[in-house]
Write a protein that holds these residues in place. Structure first.
Motif, PDB file in Angstrom:
ATOM      1  N   ASN A  65       0.795  -0.892   0.319  1.00 59.57           N
ATOM      2  CA  ASN A  65       0.418  -0.628  -0.029  1.00 59.57           C
ATOM      3  C   ASN A  65       0.526   1.477  -0.325  1.00 59.57           C
ATOM      4  OD1 ASN A  65      -1.550   2.135   0.372  1.00 59.57           O
ATOM      5  ND2 ASN A  65      -2.517   0.870   2.222  1.00 59.57           N
ATOM      6  N   GLN A  66       1.062   2.449  -1.175  1.00 63.61           N
ATOM      7  CA  GLN A  66       1.308   2.982  -1.209  1.00 63.61           C
ATOM      8  C   GLN A  66       1.705   3.997   0.397  1.00 63.61           C
ATOM      9  OE1 GLN A  66       0.678   3.686  -5.129  1.00 63.61           O
ATOM     10  NE2 GLN A  66       2.912   4.338  -5.310  1.00 63.61           N
ATOM     11  N   ASP A  67       0.306   4.348   0.525  1.00 60.24           N
ATOM     12  CA  ASP A  67       0.185   4.589   1.696  1.00 60.24           C
ATOM     13  C   ASP A  67       0.191   4.602   3.457  1.00 60.24           C
ATOM     14  OD1 ASP A  67      -2.029   6.125   0.463  1.00 60.24           O
ATOM     15  OD2 ASP A  67      -3.397   5.089   1.486  1.00 60.24           O
ATOM     16  N   LEU A  68       0.959   3.238   3.066  1.00 56.82           N
ATOM     17  CA  LEU A  68       2.160   3.110   4.143  1.00 56.82           C
ATOM     18  C   LEU A  68       4.079   3.512   3.785  1.00 56.82           C
ATOM     19  CD1 LEU A  68       0.022   0.072   4.332  1.00 56.82           C
ATOM     20  CD2 LEU A  68       0.617   1.939   6.028  1.00 56.82           C
ATOM     21  N   GLU A  69       4.584   3.453   2.393  1.00 57.12           N
ATOM     22  CA  GLU A  69       5.763   3.605   2.023  1.00 57.12           C
ATOM     23  C   GLU A  69       6.129   4.305   3.097  1.00 57.12           C
ATOM     24  OE1 GLU A  69       6.587   1.951  -2.477  1.00 57.12           O
ATOM     25  OE2 GLU A  69       4.848   3.850  -2.809  1.00 57.12           O
ATOM     26  N   THR A  70       5.916   5.629   3.770  1.00 55.66           N
ATOM     27  CA  THR A  70       6.803   6.076   4.389  1.00 55.66           C
ATOM     28  C   THR A  70       5.978   7.159   6.152  1.00 55.66           C
ATOM     29  OG1 THR A  70       5.187   8.848   2.789  1.00 55.66           O
ATOM     30  CG2 THR A  70       7.730   7.360   2.315  1.00 55.66           C
ATOM     31  N   TRP A 125       6.769  -5.380  -1.885  1.00 50.71           N
ATOM     32  CA  TRP A 125       7.444  -3.959  -1.148  1.00 50.71           C
ATOM     33  C   TRP A 125       8.938  -3.829  -1.805  1.00 50.71           C
ATOM     34  CZ3 TRP A 125       5.573  -0.701   1.971  1.00 50.71           C
ATOM     35  CH2 TRP A 125       3.884  -0.952   2.771  1.00 50.71           C
TER      36      TRP A 125
END
Length: 208
Positions: A75-80, A120
């Motif tokens: 989930n790109q919302d969880l990348e940073t 990931w």
């Protein structure tokens, strides 16, 4: 005046030190191979296959099993900021000289757990440059599979995916069918042919 014991004690001590240093050098020269088992079930058939491969590599490489059971869905919302679970997996891949995947065939395809892990790990380390290198860049990899069927489409999927995410595929993949009694006993039996295939894969990883 030195006694005979004193005279010979020095070379003995040097010899011992020499062997110790030699042993340490050998330890440092061992390759680090990361095992990724596609089935998260304890004592899974593919985990048993991995254990056989580990015995083949004994004394030739250091083997580490990756625990990625807590990795969330990509989930790109969880990348940073980088999640601890993602960083731990990246660190394991970063320390590895090579990766060996042991994969079931879920509906003749790559298991979702493994695909999620690779999704990931294939993300660029610097997200401001999405085409930049990931932790998988040029990482040596091979694949083995315990499955009732579906080895060919499974291996075709890995052969398409792994180079695309810039990994270096080596060795001929080894596929093994699950022996019928294993469904009752929980213990798989690997044929001599399968073991020979694993041995060749081990050599391919060690010789790169």
């Amino acid at each position: 005046r030195l006694s005979d014991d004193n005279l010979i004690s020095i070379p003995r001590e040097k010899t011992s030190l020499s062997w110790t240093n030699h042993s340490r050098k050998e330890e440092k020269n061992l390759k680090n191979i990361l095992f990724v088992v596609g089935s998260l079930r304890k004592g899974s058939f593919n985990h048993q296959m991995a254990e056989k491969a580990e015995r083949i590599l004994e004394g030739k490489a250091t083997v580490t099993y990756l625990d990625y059971s807590n990795l969330p869905l990509m989930n790109q919302d969880l990348e940073t900021p980088v999640l601890p679970e993602v960083q731990a997996a990246r660190d394991a891949f970063g320390k590895a000289d090579a990766v060996w995947i042991f994969s079931p065939a879920y509906n003749f395809a790559i298991p979702g757990t493994v695909k999620n892990l690779l999704d990931w790990m294939s993300r660029a380390l610097d997200l401001s440059d999405t085409h930049g290198p990931s932790i998988l860049q040029d990482k040596v990899v091979t694949v083995s599979a315990m499955a009732n069927a579906g080895h060919e489409p499974l291996f075709a999927a890995y052969n398409a995916l792994l180079p695309f995410i810039r990994m270096q595929v080596v060795g001929e993949f080894t596929g093994a069918k699950i022996n019928p009694e294993a469904w009752g006993t929980g213990v798989v039996t690997l044929s001599d042919e399968v073991v020979a295939g694993l041995e060749k894969q081990a050599e391919a990883l060690l010789n790169v």
